[in-house]
Scaffold this motif. Structure first.
Motif, PDB file in Angstrom:
ATOM      1  N   VAL A 108      63.441  44.660  55.885  1.00 49.17           N
ATOM      2  CA  VAL A 108      63.425  44.138  57.245  1.00 49.17           C
ATOM      3  C   VAL A 108      62.536  45.050  58.075  1.00 49.17           C
ATOM      4  N   ASN A 109      61.458  44.464  58.619  1.00 45.73           N
ATOM      5  CA  ASN A 109      60.495  45.240  59.420  1.00 45.73           C
ATOM      6  C   ASN A 109      60.007  46.485  58.674  1.00 45.73           C
ATOM      7  N   GLY A 110      59.728  46.313  57.380  1.00 41.85           N
ATOM      8  CA  GLY A 110      59.188  47.397  56.584  1.00 41.85           C
ATOM      9  C   GLY A 110      60.201  48.397  56.081  1.00 41.85           C
ATOM     10  N   GLN A 111      61.458  48.213  56.428  1.00 43.83           N
ATOM     11  CA  GLN A 111      62.519  49.136  56.004  1.00 43.83           C
ATOM     12  C   GLN A 111      63.501  48.404  55.093  1.00 43.83           C
ATOM     13  N   TRP A 112      63.963  49.105  54.064  1.00 45.62           N
ATOM     14  CA  TRP A 112      64.992  48.540  53.201  1.00 45.62           C
ATOM     15  C   TRP A 112      66.354  48.740  53.861  1.00 45.62           C
TER      16      TRP A 112
END
Length: 195
Positions: A108-112
């Motif tokens: 999500v938005n580049g973050q796990w």
């Protein structure tokens, strides 16, 4: 009125055969997650309470389908309110106690991040429609047409040989009607939550 209350009201008003009260008692007990369970892991009704919501949608769709003049006049499809309620409200009881809450990783938005989802864990892998028939028959009698309708409610989308589904639709028109109502509810009324 919430979905559980609607379901119980429709059930009590329409399903009166011997043993039906015991089955409703089971549905409402701590041994059943029917009113909290999702209807699927990733698709329609994949959220808490999705199963009862789907069952109510199928009931509404089946009632509407069978109210068509063509069903009465040309197809001679006449079913009691009890039969309609049984096959629509209870066609997916095979899904009781098979979905377990879990988490999975999602970007999500580049973050796990860990997000909730449901795992399928069936301790009685007896098939889909046949498992619903099996469970119901241990509480109360189903007519042959009711049993066929519940057994083949997945229509041609299941792994059954096409000849079996076709036989059921041809000889037990309630099978076709329930399958149609199930698809209508699944694809047009039930929602899907993205996790």
């Amino acid at each position: 009125m919430n979905n559980k209350e609607k379901f119980i009201q429709i059930y009590k008003e329409n399903i009166q055969r011997p043993g039906a009260d015991k089955f409703l008692e089971y549905l409402c007990s701590k041994h059943s997650d029917f009113f909290d369970a999702p209807a699927s892991t990733r698709f329609h009704g994949n959220y808490k309470g999705g199963l009862v919501e789907h069952s109510l949608h199928v009931y509404e769709c089946l009632k509407d389908y069978l109210a068509r003049p063509r069903c009465h006049d040309e197809y001679k499809m006449e079913y009691s309110q009890e039969t309609i309620a049984i096959v629509a409200l209870l066609h997916d009881i095979c899904k009781i106690n098979v979905y377990k809450e879990s988490t999975r990783n999602k970007k999500v938005n580049g973050q796990w991040v860990q997000v909730p989802y449901y795992e399928f864990d069936d301790k009685i892998p007896f098939g889909h429609g046949e498992k619903s028939v099996y469970i119901l028959q241990s509480y109360f009698h189903l007519t042959r047409e009711e049993a066929f309708a519940i057994r083949y409610h997945m229509g041609f989308s299941n792994e059954d040989p096409a000849r079996n589904v076709g036989y059921s639709f041809e000889h037990y028109p309630l099978s076709f009607a329930l399958s149609t109502a199930d698809m209508e509810a699944t694809y047009f009324l039930d929602r899907t939550e993205e996790s």
